[in-house]
Write a protein that holds these residues in place. Structure first.
Motif, PDB file in Angstrom:
ATOM      1  N   UNK A  61       9.664  15.844   4.231  1.00 51.61           N
ATOM      2  CA  UNK A  61       8.324  15.414   4.657  1.00 51.61           C
ATOM      3  C   UNK A  61       7.251  16.363   4.149  1.00 51.61           C
ATOM      4  N   UNK A  62       7.562  17.647   4.029  1.00 52.71           N
ATOM      5  CA  UNK A  62       6.596  18.628   3.539  1.00 52.71           C
ATOM      6  C   UNK A  62       7.164  19.331   2.316  1.00 52.71           C
ATOM      7  N   UNK A  63       6.302  19.612   1.350  1.00 48.69           N
ATOM      8  CA  UNK A  63       6.718  20.284   0.123  1.00 48.69           C
ATOM      9  C   UNK A  63       6.932  21.775   0.384  1.00 48.69           C
ATOM     10  N   UNK A  64       7.443  22.477  -0.616  1.00 44.39           N
ATOM     11  CA  UNK A  64       7.661  23.918  -0.478  1.00 44.39           C
ATOM     12  C   UNK A  64       6.345  24.665  -0.266  1.00 44.39           C
ATOM     13  N   UNK A  65       5.251  24.057  -0.723  1.00 44.73           N
ATOM     14  CA  UNK A  65       3.933  24.665  -0.524  1.00 44.73           C
ATOM     15  C   UNK A  65       3.370  24.368   0.874  1.00 44.73           C
ATOM     16  N   UNK A  66       4.110  23.571   1.632  1.00 46.79           N
ATOM     17  CA  UNK A  66       3.656  23.240   2.984  1.00 46.79           C
ATOM     18  C   UNK A  66       2.759  22.026   3.065  1.00 46.79           C
ATOM     19  N   UNK A  67       2.620  21.305   1.955  1.00 47.70           N
ATOM     20  CA  UNK A  67       1.773  20.125   1.951  1.00 47.70           C
ATOM     21  C   UNK A  67       2.590  18.880   2.291  1.00 47.70           C
ATOM     22  N   UNK A  68       1.919  17.869   2.860  1.00 45.03           N
ATOM     23  CA  UNK A  68       2.596  16.612   3.161  1.00 45.03           C
ATOM     24  C   UNK A  68       3.053  15.956   1.867  1.00 45.03           C
ATOM     25  N   UNK A  69       4.283  15.471   1.853  1.00 46.65           N
ATOM     26  CA  UNK A  69       4.829  14.846   0.654  1.00 46.65           C
ATOM     27  C   UNK A  69       4.126  13.525   0.368  1.00 46.65           C
ATOM     28  N   UNK A  70       4.297  13.033  -0.871  1.00 44.85           N
ATOM     29  CA  UNK A  70       3.740  11.734  -1.236  1.00 44.85           C
ATOM     30  C   UNK A  70       4.173  10.682  -0.224  1.00 44.85           C
ATOM     31  N   UNK A  71       3.285   9.743   0.070  1.00 41.19           N
ATOM     32  CA  UNK A  71       3.507   8.811   1.172  1.00 41.19           C
ATOM     33  C   UNK A  71       4.626   7.807   0.906  1.00 41.19           C
ATOM     34  N   UNK A  72       4.922   7.495  -0.355  1.00 43.43           N
ATOM     35  CA  UNK A  72       5.835   6.391  -0.636  1.00 43.43           C
ATOM     36  C   UNK A  72       7.202   6.492   0.055  1.00 43.43           C
ATOM     37  N   UNK A  73       7.879   7.626   0.023  1.00 44.77           N
ATOM     38  CA  UNK A  73       9.189   7.659   0.691  1.00 44.77           C
ATOM     39  C   UNK A  73       9.095   7.504   2.206  1.00 44.77           C
ATOM     40  N   UNK A  74       7.897   7.741   2.743  1.00 47.64           N
ATOM     41  CA  UNK A  74       7.719   7.688   4.186  1.00 47.64           C
ATOM     42  C   UNK A  74       6.726   6.596   4.590  1.00 47.64           C
ATOM     43  N   UNK A  75       6.552   5.623   3.721  1.00 45.24           N
ATOM     44  CA  UNK A  75       5.564   4.571   3.971  1.00 45.24           C
ATOM     45  C   UNK A  75       5.927   3.741   5.197  1.00 45.24           C
ATOM     46  N   UNK A  76       4.898   3.321   5.920  1.00 45.16           N
ATOM     47  CA  UNK A  76       5.092   2.463   7.093  1.00 45.16           C
ATOM     48  C   UNK A  76       5.734   1.147   6.671  1.00 45.16           C
ATOM     49  N   UNK A  77       6.651   0.661   7.476  1.00 42.14           N
ATOM     50  CA  UNK A  77       7.382  -0.550   7.108  1.00 42.14           C
ATOM     51  C   UNK A  77       6.531  -1.807   7.239  1.00 42.14           C
ATOM     52  N   UNK A  78       5.546  -1.800   8.138  1.00 42.32           N
ATOM     53  CA  UNK A  78       4.749  -3.015   8.344  1.00 42.32           C
ATOM     54  C   UNK A  78       3.426  -2.685   9.027  1.00 42.32           C
ATOM     55  N   UNK A  79       2.349  -2.659   8.265  1.00 41.24           N
ATOM     56  CA  UNK A  79       1.026  -2.452   8.834  1.00 41.24           C
ATOM     57  C   UNK A  79       0.631  -3.613   9.760  1.00 41.24           C
ATOM     58  N   UNK A  80       0.982  -4.860   9.440  1.00 41.28           N
ATOM     59  CA  UNK A  80       0.692  -5.939  10.404  1.00 41.28           C
ATOM     60  C   UNK A  80       1.332  -5.708  11.768  1.00 41.28           C
ATOM     61  N   UNK A  81       2.573  -5.178  11.796  1.00 43.88           N
ATOM     62  CA  UNK A  81       3.206  -4.889  13.078  1.00 43.88           C
ATOM     63  C   UNK A  81       2.440  -3.803  13.836  1.00 43.88           C
ATOM     64  N   UNK A  82       1.994  -2.778  13.116  1.00 43.40           N
ATOM     65  CA  UNK A  82       1.213  -1.715  13.743  1.00 43.40           C
ATOM     66  C   UNK A  82      -0.053  -2.298  14.357  1.00 43.40           C
TER      67      UNK A  82
END
Length: 432
Positions: free
Chosen positions: A215-236
């Motif tokens: 989830x976070x890179x070695x630099x401590x930054x949030x990783x790119x969103x794609x691997x952790x993308x929300x499954x359904x914005x309509x459901x949210x």
């Protein structure tokens, strides 16, 4: 002749009856104790099932926010925590909160029992039901934060402890007539008692559990969103609208009475202020994220929740404009609170900590601005004592569970997804 008498007498008797009712109504504007009992009981039950429906909102919001390989477990967690919370609140929670002595700290470890009386003003069962749905709402807040890497049954165990012991204790400090109530602390419907409590418990769990893999890179930054993308914005979005609807019961029912015209007016005003605060949170989050280049719909949705949480501490006294502003600040807090968690490398999957804990603190501290019967010092005392107590106790519980039974999935299980490793039920045939 007989038929004529019948035709004339029936309307005449009806008219006399209506006139008598009008005269009685003009002479006495206060309903009887039994009628007030019925109206107040109905308020608890009707607002209670609105709050109960928020469980569906949390389930939909969390299901949409996690990746598609973790949706089934979210559904299992949400229906499980409601069931566990209800049983625990009946078994011990209610009397831990309401069995407390005036100005005390903790109630009694005994099950709830019905002792309804007309002079109480409402059926005991309706009060238990209304308070129970607040309890399970608190537990729901924890679920989404820790998603995608926590084991199912350790979460259920924590849900039982939170619903049966931790939440009822702090609830009793205020709503049960405990020491915070005696000190003058005010939290109308639970910005701190419910929402910050759930957020503080979630924060402790997130720290002990750690972030999702990668989830976070070695630099401590949030990783790119794609691997952790929300499954359904309509459901949210559906989930947030359901939560918004449930909030009318959450705040409106906390008036605790609707047997008189002033109470009915108060509940109506609470509905309006609740609506406007949520709207303020949405628009503030939308405008703030737009300054970064793109309008973030997830922050708009969480901004709505932040606005609703903020107004919950005092939804009756503010003007409509003040409600919008209080909600707007709640939305702003959600945006910057999310960035703060990123900087600390704390992984909150659904953004519950900023929306519930941080916005709840803001809403509780701002109460004296609209309610002259409160003061900042007492509000700060309540905020600090509740959040510190819940965070420390939850941190201890999570730590003990981690060192004994284990709370985190293995690396292999997390990579496969919690649906495969925990339930064996795949929510979607199309995978990430």
């Amino acid at each position: 002749m007989t038929k004529l008498i019948k035709k004339v007498s029936v309307p005449l008797i009806s008219l006399i009856f209506l006139l008598n009712m009008s005269s009685a109504g003009m002479a006495d504007t206060t309903v009887s104790a039994e009628v007030g009992f019925i109206f107040n009981t109905l308020l608890f039950l009707m607002c209670g099932f609105l709050v109960f429906f928020m469980a569906c909102g949390f389930a939909m919001l969390e299901s949409g926010m996690v990746t598609s390989k973790s949706v089934s477990v979210i559904c299992a967690k949400n229906i499980g925590l409601v069931s566990i919370g209800a049983i625990m609140f009946w078994m011990v929670g209610y009397n831990l909160a309401y069995g407390i002595s005036p100005g005390g700290y903790i109630g009694k470890f005994i099950p709830w029992s019905d002792a309804s009386k007309i002079d109480t003003g409402y059926a005991d069962g309706s009060d238990w039901y209304f308070q129970m749905v607040f309890c399970v709402t608190t537990v729901s807040i924890v679920s989404g934060t820790l998603a995608e890497r926590i084991k199912l049954w350790p979460f259920f165990l924590f849900a039982a402890i939170l619903a049966g012991i931790i939440y009822p204790i702090v609830m009793g400090w205020q709503w049960g007539g405990g020491w915070l109530a005696a000190a003058g602390f005010s939290d109308f419907a639970g910005s701190t008692l419910v929402h910050s409590t759930g957020g503080a418990a979630a924060l402790a769990g997130a720290i002990i559990l750690g972030p999702r893999l990668g989830r976070f890179t070695k630099k401590g930054e949030a990783a790119a969103i794609k691997p952790f993308a929300a499954s359904s914005i309509p459901l949210v979005t559906i989930g947030v609208f359901i939560l918004w609807l449930g909030w009318f019961g959450f705040n409106g029912g906390s008036q605790l009475a609707i047997g008189t015209a002033p109470d009915a007016i108060a509940v109506s005003k609470i509905f309006i202020n609740t609506l406007l605060a949520g709207a303020g949170g949405v628009l503030a989050a939308a405008a703030l994220t737009r300054l970064s280049g793109k309008t973030d719909v997830v922050q708009m949705l969480n901004g709505c929740i932040g606005g609703l949480v903020a107004i919950t501490a005092e939804p009756l006294m503010p003007s409509p404009l003040a409600s919008i502003l209080i909600g707007a600040v709640g939305g702003i807090i959600v945006v910057y609170g999310t960035k703060l968690l990123f900087s600390l490398k704390i992984d909150d999957v659904v953004g519950a900590i900023p929306a519930h804990m941080f916005a709840g603190i803001w809403g509780t501290l701002i109460v004296p601005a609209t309610n002259s019967g409160t003061n900042f010092g007492t509000q700060l005392l309540g905020v600090l004592s509740i959040n510190v107590f819940v965070f420390v106790v939850a941190l201890i519980v999570w730590s003990i569970m981690k060192s004994t039974m284990g709370i985190r999935l293995s690396k292999e299980a997390e990579m496969k997804g919690t649906d495969v490793s925990e339930t064996g039920v795949i929510a979607y045939s199309i995978r990430d």
